[in-house]
Enzyme design. Structure first.
Site, mmCIF file in Angstrom:
data_model
loop_
_atom_site.group_PDB
_atom_site.id
_atom_site.type_symbol
_atom_site.label_atom_id
_atom_site.label_comp_id
_atom_site.label_asym_id
_atom_site.label_seq_id
_atom_site.Cartn_x
_atom_site.Cartn_y
_atom_site.Cartn_z
ATOM 1 C CD GLU A 125 -8.205 -3.372 -0.391
ATOM 2 O OE1 GLU A 125 -7.111 -3.036 -0.463
ATOM 3 O OE2 GLU A 125 -8.901 -4.109 0.316
ATOM 4 C CG HIS B 88 -7.843 -0.206 2.358
ATOM 5 N ND1 HIS B 88 -8.620 -1.012 3.409
ATOM 6 C CD2 HIS B 88 -6.672 -1.095 2.082
ATOM 7 C CE1 HIS B 88 -7.826 -2.240 3.410
ATOM 8 N NE2 HIS B 88 -6.696 -2.192 2.740
ATOM 9 C CG HIS C 82 -2.031 -1.208 1.119
ATOM 10 N ND1 HIS C 82 -2.592 -1.395 -0.210
ATOM 11 C CD2 HIS C 82 -2.833 -1.603 2.127
ATOM 12 C CE1 HIS C 82 -3.552 -2.401 0.234
ATOM 13 N NE2 HIS C 82 -3.817 -2.443 1.465
#
Ligand code: GLA
Length: 337
Positions: A298, A173, A103
């Site tokens: 996502e 997210h 991420h």
């Protein structure tokens, strides 16, 4: 639309919260991480329900490590070995989920304060400048994300431009619980991923490189079904991906009757069932967010695509515009057939 001060960063930078409205929908967004903090809509009995996990204070946002509601970049999900080669040059990234990169690294887009380009009743445009070399990525990247409420949906439009060729894979997210953010685990909620293939992973959640049929495996969620005792943290490949908006997933709460469809222009979607949510600080109004207390859908390029030539490419050439769109569309039903 309303705007209020949500908190201040340790250096004094203010973090604002914007609340967008359209008909029966309202949605809170904070400039820290560009995070979605609430989404309120009526359930089948007309009672307002907030279906997004979030926190009451900026300190709680900074303390948690679950990426709650945040915008993720430059590269959503994992890059194996925290390295990739682009135009013959190797780049090394922060190994924040050792040995892999997750991420966007240690200070990803989720931990930065976004600027506000424009704010109207039902739409908010945020901007972020990510300098050349940040978290190891090449190129100065300018990112613009627009949240819009309308037609019973929340749309997210992503746009980015870089002065050097780089990687770009932006997502959000959000943690959803269609029975209400404070309603506990999601095992009775129902899910459908119409996609017929997924990317199998190794023990470190890095795709092995194949794109396998879901047929005959627990990844076959082509029929709407309750989650039950299963848990997921996997990427599905969107069938017939061509960059147009396609249905990627559906979720339904028999309790509230709230139904959500996720559409995206991107080639993949991560379905994650909150397997690591425990240990989360108390949420809005003191809510407890247990393991499996929410799910994430996502939209993304496949994890580790920079190291797997067969996967759709997340390379953004210098000067070109990266665009994607994700739509979360809401409906109400008594039950599903
Ligand atoms: C993603 C990943 C998960 C986990 C969460 C954050 O969905 O796929 O493995 O890292 O983010 O907790």
């Amino acid at each position: 639309m309303t705007e209020k001060l949500f908190g201040k960063m340790p250096d004094g930078t203010p973090v604002e919260e914007y609340t967008l409205r359209d008909g029966e929908l309202s949605c809170g967004v904070i400039t820290y991480g560009g995070a979605l903090r609430s989404l309120v809509l009526p359930d089948r009995a007309g009672k307002p329900v907030d279906i997004l996990l979030g926190f009451d204070t900026l300190e709680d946002y900074q303390r948690q490590d679950k990426y709650i509601g945040a915008l993720i970049g430059r590269y959503a999900n994992r890059i194996g070995g925290s390295r990739f080669v682009l135009e013959g040059q190797e780049y090394r990234l922060a190994a924040n989920e050792s040995p892999n990169h997750l991420h966007g690294g240690v200070t990803g887009f989720d931990k930065q304060v976004w600027g506000v380009e424009s704010a109207l009743e039902n739409t908010l445009t945020l901007t972020l400048q990510s300098p050349d070399g940040q978290e190891g990525y090449p190129g100065n990247l300018e990112v613009t994300v627009t949240y819009t409420l309308g037609d019973s949906a929340l749309s997210i439009d992503y746009r980015a431009v870089s002065d050097r060729t780089t990687l770009c894979n932006l997502t959000n997210h959000a943690y959803w619980n269609l029975s209400g953010h404070n309603s506990g685990d999601i095992r009775e909620q129902q899910f459908r991923l119409p996609n017929s293939r997924y990317t199998p992973v190794d023990a470190g959640a890095i795709p092995t490189g194949t794109i396998d049929p879901v047929e005959g495996t627990p990844m076959d969620l082509r029929q709407l079904q309750a989650l039950g005792k299963r848990e997921y943290d996997h990427n599905w490949a969107i069938d017939n991906w061509d960059g147009t908006l396609r249905l990627a997933a559906q979720a339904f709460s028999p309790g509230t009757g709230i139904d959500m469809e996720v559409l995206t222009t991107l080639p993949g979607i991560q379905f994650y069932t909150g397997n690591f949510l425990d240990g989360c600080p108390k949420g809005k109004g003191g809510a407890v967010y247990p393991r499996h207390g929410a799910f994430c859908l996502e939209t993304q390029y496949y994890p580790n695509s920079p190291n797997i030539p067969d996967f759709p490419s997340a390379v953004l050439p210098a000067g070109e515009v990266w665009r994607s769109k994700t739509v979360y569309r809401f409906g109400k039903r008594d039950h599903h057939d």
